[in-house]
Scaffold this active site. Structure first.
Site, PDB file in Angstrom:
ATOM      1  N   ARG A  39       0.801  -1.400   0.020  1.00  0.00           N
ATOM      2  CA  ARG A  39      -0.043  -0.100   0.026  1.00  0.00           C
ATOM      3  C   ARG A  39       0.657   1.168  -0.110  1.00  0.00           C
ATOM      4  NH1 ARG A  39      -5.126  -0.757   4.006  1.00  0.00           N
ATOM      5  NH2 ARG A  39      -3.797  -2.448   4.815  1.00  0.00           N
ATOM      6  N   ALA A  88      -3.172 -10.306  -1.340  1.00  0.00           N
ATOM      7  CA  ALA A  88      -3.694  -9.034  -0.475  1.00  0.00           C
ATOM      8  C   ALA A  88      -5.208  -9.166  -0.153  1.00  0.00           C
ATOM      9  CB  ALA A  88      -3.620  -7.922  -1.071  1.00  0.00           C
ATOM     10  N   TYR A 165     -15.164 -12.579   8.238  1.00  0.00           N
ATOM     11  CA  TYR A 165     -14.091 -12.811   7.661  1.00  0.00           C
ATOM     12  C   TYR A 165     -14.352 -14.009   6.512  1.00  0.00           C
ATOM     13  CZ  TYR A 165      -9.291 -14.636   6.495  1.00  0.00           C
ATOM     14  OH  TYR A 165      -8.380 -15.133   5.835  1.00  0.00           O
ATOM     15  N   LYS A 169     -13.793 -14.141   2.420  1.00  0.00           N
ATOM     16  CA  LYS A 169     -12.999 -14.913   1.438  1.00  0.00           C
ATOM     17  C   LYS A 169     -14.025 -15.668   0.545  1.00  0.00           C
ATOM     18  CE  LYS A 169      -9.179 -15.296   1.631  1.00  0.00           C
ATOM     19  NZ  LYS A 169      -8.219 -14.124   1.278  1.00  0.00           N
ATOM     20  N   PRO A 193      -5.568 -22.411   2.837  1.00  0.00           N
ATOM     21  CA  PRO A 193      -4.844 -22.850   4.105  1.00  0.00           C
ATOM     22  C   PRO A 193      -5.903 -22.710   5.148  1.00  0.00           C
ATOM     23  CG  PRO A 193      -4.078 -20.647   2.958  1.00  0.00           C
ATOM     24  CD  PRO A 193      -5.188 -21.253   2.281  1.00  0.00           C
TER      25      PRO A 193
HETATM   26  P1  NAP Z   1      -1.236 -10.050   6.454  1.00  0.00           P
HETATM   27  O1  NAP Z   1       0.140 -10.376   7.012  1.00  0.00           O
HETATM   28  O2  NAP Z   1      -2.133  -9.154   7.338  1.00  0.00           O
HETATM   29  O3  NAP Z   1      -1.091  -9.778   4.887  1.00  0.00           O
HETATM   30  C1  NAP Z   1      -2.320  -9.049   4.499  1.00  0.00           C
HETATM   31  C2  NAP Z   1      -1.892  -8.155   3.494  1.00  0.00           C
HETATM   32  O4  NAP Z   1      -3.053  -7.771   2.865  1.00  0.00           O
HETATM   33  C3  NAP Z   1      -0.860  -7.032   3.909  1.00  0.00           C
HETATM   34  O5  NAP Z   1       0.416  -7.203   3.041  1.00  0.00           O
HETATM   35  C4  NAP Z   1      -1.833  -5.753   3.306  1.00  0.00           C
HETATM   36  O6  NAP Z   1      -0.785  -4.904   2.860  1.00  0.00           O
HETATM   37  C5  NAP Z   1      -2.607  -6.340   2.351  1.00  0.00           C
HETATM   38  N1  NAP Z   1      -3.877  -5.433   2.281  1.00  0.00           N
HETATM   39  C6  NAP Z   1      -4.696  -5.448   3.368  1.00  0.00           C
HETATM   40  N2  NAP Z   1      -5.772  -4.300   3.018  1.00  0.00           N
HETATM   41  C7  NAP Z   1      -5.082  -3.761   1.834  1.00  0.00           C
HETATM   42  C8  NAP Z   1      -5.707  -2.798   0.973  1.00  0.00           C
HETATM   43  N3  NAP Z   1      -6.794  -2.161   1.149  1.00  0.00           N
HETATM   44  N4  NAP Z   1      -4.951  -2.644  -0.275  1.00  0.00           N
HETATM   45  C9  NAP Z   1      -3.885  -3.377  -0.417  1.00  0.00           C
HETATM   46  N5  NAP Z   1      -3.406  -4.176   0.485  1.00  0.00           N
HETATM   47  C10 NAP Z   1      -4.124  -4.579   1.209  1.00  0.00           C
HETATM   48  O7  NAP Z   1      -2.203 -11.410   6.445  1.00  0.00           O
HETATM   49  P2  NAP Z   1      -1.872 -12.866   5.966  1.00  0.00           P
HETATM   50  O8  NAP Z   1      -2.013 -13.745   7.290  1.00  0.00           O
HETATM   51  O9  NAP Z   1      -0.459 -12.884   5.371  1.00  0.00           O
HETATM   52  O10 NAP Z   1      -2.960 -13.141   5.022  1.00  0.00           O
HETATM   53  C11 NAP Z   1      -2.706 -13.080   3.558  1.00  0.00           C
HETATM   54  C12 NAP Z   1      -3.708 -13.596   2.538  1.00  0.00           C
HETATM   55  O11 NAP Z   1      -3.588 -15.185   3.152  1.00  0.00           O
HETATM   56  C13 NAP Z   1      -5.046 -13.167   2.918  1.00  0.00           C
HETATM   57  O12 NAP Z   1      -5.585 -13.192   1.735  1.00  0.00           O
HETATM   58  C14 NAP Z   1      -5.599 -14.175   3.690  1.00  0.00           C
HETATM   59  O13 NAP Z   1      -7.281 -14.068   3.681  1.00  0.00           O
HETATM   60  C15 NAP Z   1      -5.296 -15.390   3.441  1.00  0.00           C
HETATM   61  N6  NAP Z   1      -5.060 -16.501   4.477  1.00  0.00           N
HETATM   62  C16 NAP Z   1      -4.484 -16.120   5.794  1.00  0.00           C
HETATM   63  C17 NAP Z   1      -4.571 -17.297   6.813  1.00  0.00           C
HETATM   64  C18 NAP Z   1      -3.641 -17.228   7.958  1.00  0.00           C
HETATM   65  O14 NAP Z   1      -4.035 -17.917   8.993  1.00  0.00           O
HETATM   66  N7  NAP Z   1      -2.806 -16.189   7.944  1.00  0.00           N
HETATM   67  C19 NAP Z   1      -5.113 -18.387   6.568  1.00  0.00           C
HETATM   68  C20 NAP Z   1      -5.938 -18.314   5.196  1.00  0.00           C
HETATM   69  C21 NAP Z   1      -6.030 -17.710   4.280  1.00  0.00           C
HETATM   70  P3  NAP Z   1      -0.064  -3.716   3.407  1.00  0.00           P
HETATM   71  O15 NAP Z   1       1.040  -4.395   4.389  1.00  0.00           O
HETATM   72  O16 NAP Z   1       0.380  -3.107   2.249  1.00  0.00           O
HETATM   73  O17 NAP Z   1      -0.988  -2.907   4.112  1.00  0.00           O
END
Ligand code: NAP
Length: 352
Positions: A39, A88, A165, A169, A193
């Site tokens: 961002r 993201a 949430y 998704k 995941p």
């Molecule tokens: P995270 O560390 O919070 O990463 C989320 C990312 O999304 C950040 O890099 C953030 O970017 C970006 N983001 C959020 N709002 C945004 C916006 N308005 N515009 C542009 N970028 C935005 O979370 P994560 O756990 O790595 O999650 C990554 C993905 O994996 C997501 O799609 C999540 O749903 C999926 N997921 C996660 C898990 C889990 O247990 N962690 C499980 C299943 C799926 P900035 O840093 O630039 O703000």
């Protein structure tokens, strides 16, 4: 069959995130050129891990400004990319004031926005989308009667008001499949995941993964844990799954990525075995009626407790192992190494 040129740059959206930064790291280590969107590329804190990766791989990693809610903002970084990995999306748990604005809009509008740029960029051949098990089911109770969830299941029980949430998704993934089906140039592979844990490359992430691990540091389970089961998978295996999904020509459809189902109590036991006794590591489960009583104070609804606490949960990730060759680390390793990383980062005190 989609063959991606390994020399073409790979676009990773949300490149600074917990999951994405491991994807970026592995892509670079594999010799690829990576364009990562964030961002705010100029922000002084929170991107140190990406700057370190850029220094270690000169000329191979570039950062590009893009916001999920800014139409067209992913277009600049995309030309020349054959593979787009769209991770993201906000993963926030607890204290969501406006779920529509904080979760659903960025997930859904962001996916539409990224895929509109994909449609407009001739070089793109494949999109790998980070979906989740929560697009497969909403509550643990949804498994009713079945032995396990598979890639054939869809979440039909979440809404903006209940499990926002998971709802975010689900609608984002459904939109992605609909947009993909309307054309023939690029294909879509989705990765699902469970709760991702394991060492983080950054302390800046606000991912629900971090929120969950914090519960094992703040005495919130000193009296006992809810009987809550969850799928757990290592962040490094999830990252590898995205890359394999991108570069395996035959990869198609949805891939569940889970190592094991564990309960909060089992997680506490794993931590006690690795780090010794701590009041923050639960030693027993509380009866469901007590969890129900305390739910609002813990930021949970009673409906969530009713439909998740005490329900068995299982996922079949065998398609991912068989077709993509992903080998999952055991949850014990993942959870212990995550906590060790928190100690190393000074977020929690180590064993005394
Ligand atoms: P995270 O560390 O919070 O990463 C989320 C990312 O999304 C950040 O890099 C953030 O970017 C970006 N983001 C959020 N709002 C945004 C916006 N308005 N515009 C542009 N970028 C935005 O979370 P994560 O756990 O790595 O999650 C990554 C993905 O994996 C997501 O799609 C999540 O749903 C999926 N997921 C996660 C898990 C889990 O247990 N962690 C499980 C299943 C799926 P900035 O840093 O630039 O703000």
């Amino acid at each position: 069959m989609t063959k991606i040129d390994p020399a073409a740059p790979v676009l990773v959206t949300g490149g600074s995130g917990y999951v994405a930064s491991w994807i970026v790291r592995y892509l670079l280590e594999d010799g690829h050129t990576v364009r990562a969107t964030v961002r705010d590329p100029a922000k002084p804190k929170g991107l140190e891990h990406l700057h370190r990766l850029a220094d270690a791989h000169p000329g191979k990693l570039s950062l590009h400004q893009a916001d999920l809610l800014d139409e067209g903002s992913f277009a600049e970084a995309m030309p020349g990319c054959e593979l787009v990995i769209h991770t993201a999306s906000p993963f926030l748990i607890g204290n969501i004031r406006n779920p529509q604005r904080e979760l659903v809009e960025p997930a859904l509008e962001g996916t539409r926005n990224v895929l509109a740029s994909v449609d407009a960029t001739d070089s793109v051949k494949r999109v790998v989308l980070t979906s989740s098990v929560v697009a497969v089911h909403g509550d643990n109770a949804d498994m009713r009667g079945a032995d396990t969830f598979t890639e054939a299941d869809w979440n039909t029980t979440s809404s903006v008001d209940h499990q926002p949430y998971p709802y975010s998704k689900t609608v984002a993934e459904r939109a992605a499949w609909a947009i993909q089906a309307a054309q023939k140039r690029w294909d879509l592979v989705t990765i699902h995941p469970g709760l991702v844990l394991g060492p983080a490359l950054t302390t800046a992430s606000v991912s629900g993964s971090m929120t969950t691990m914090k519960h094992f540091t703040d005495l919130s389970m000193a009296a006992g844990a809810p009987a809550l089961q969850m799928g757990v998978v290592d962040v490094r295996d999830v990252a590898r799954a995205h890359i394999l999904a991108g570069f395996t020509p035959e990869a198609n459809g949805r891939y569940l990525t889970n190592a094991e189902t564990v309960s909060m109590l089992q997680m506490g036991k794993i931590l006690r075995r690795a780090f010794g006794r701590s009041l923050s590591f639960p030693t027993r489960e509380l009866p469901k009626f007590m969890i129900r009583i305390g739910a609002p104070a813990a930021g949970l609804t009673r409906k969530f407790v009713d439909l998740n606490v005490g329900w068995p949960l299982a996922y079949d990730s065998s398609r991912t192992s068989a077709e993509l060759g992903v080998e999952f680390r055991p949850a014990e390793t993942t959870i212990a190494e995550h906590y060790q990383q928190m100690i190393d980062d000074g977020l929690v005190r180590g064993p005394r």
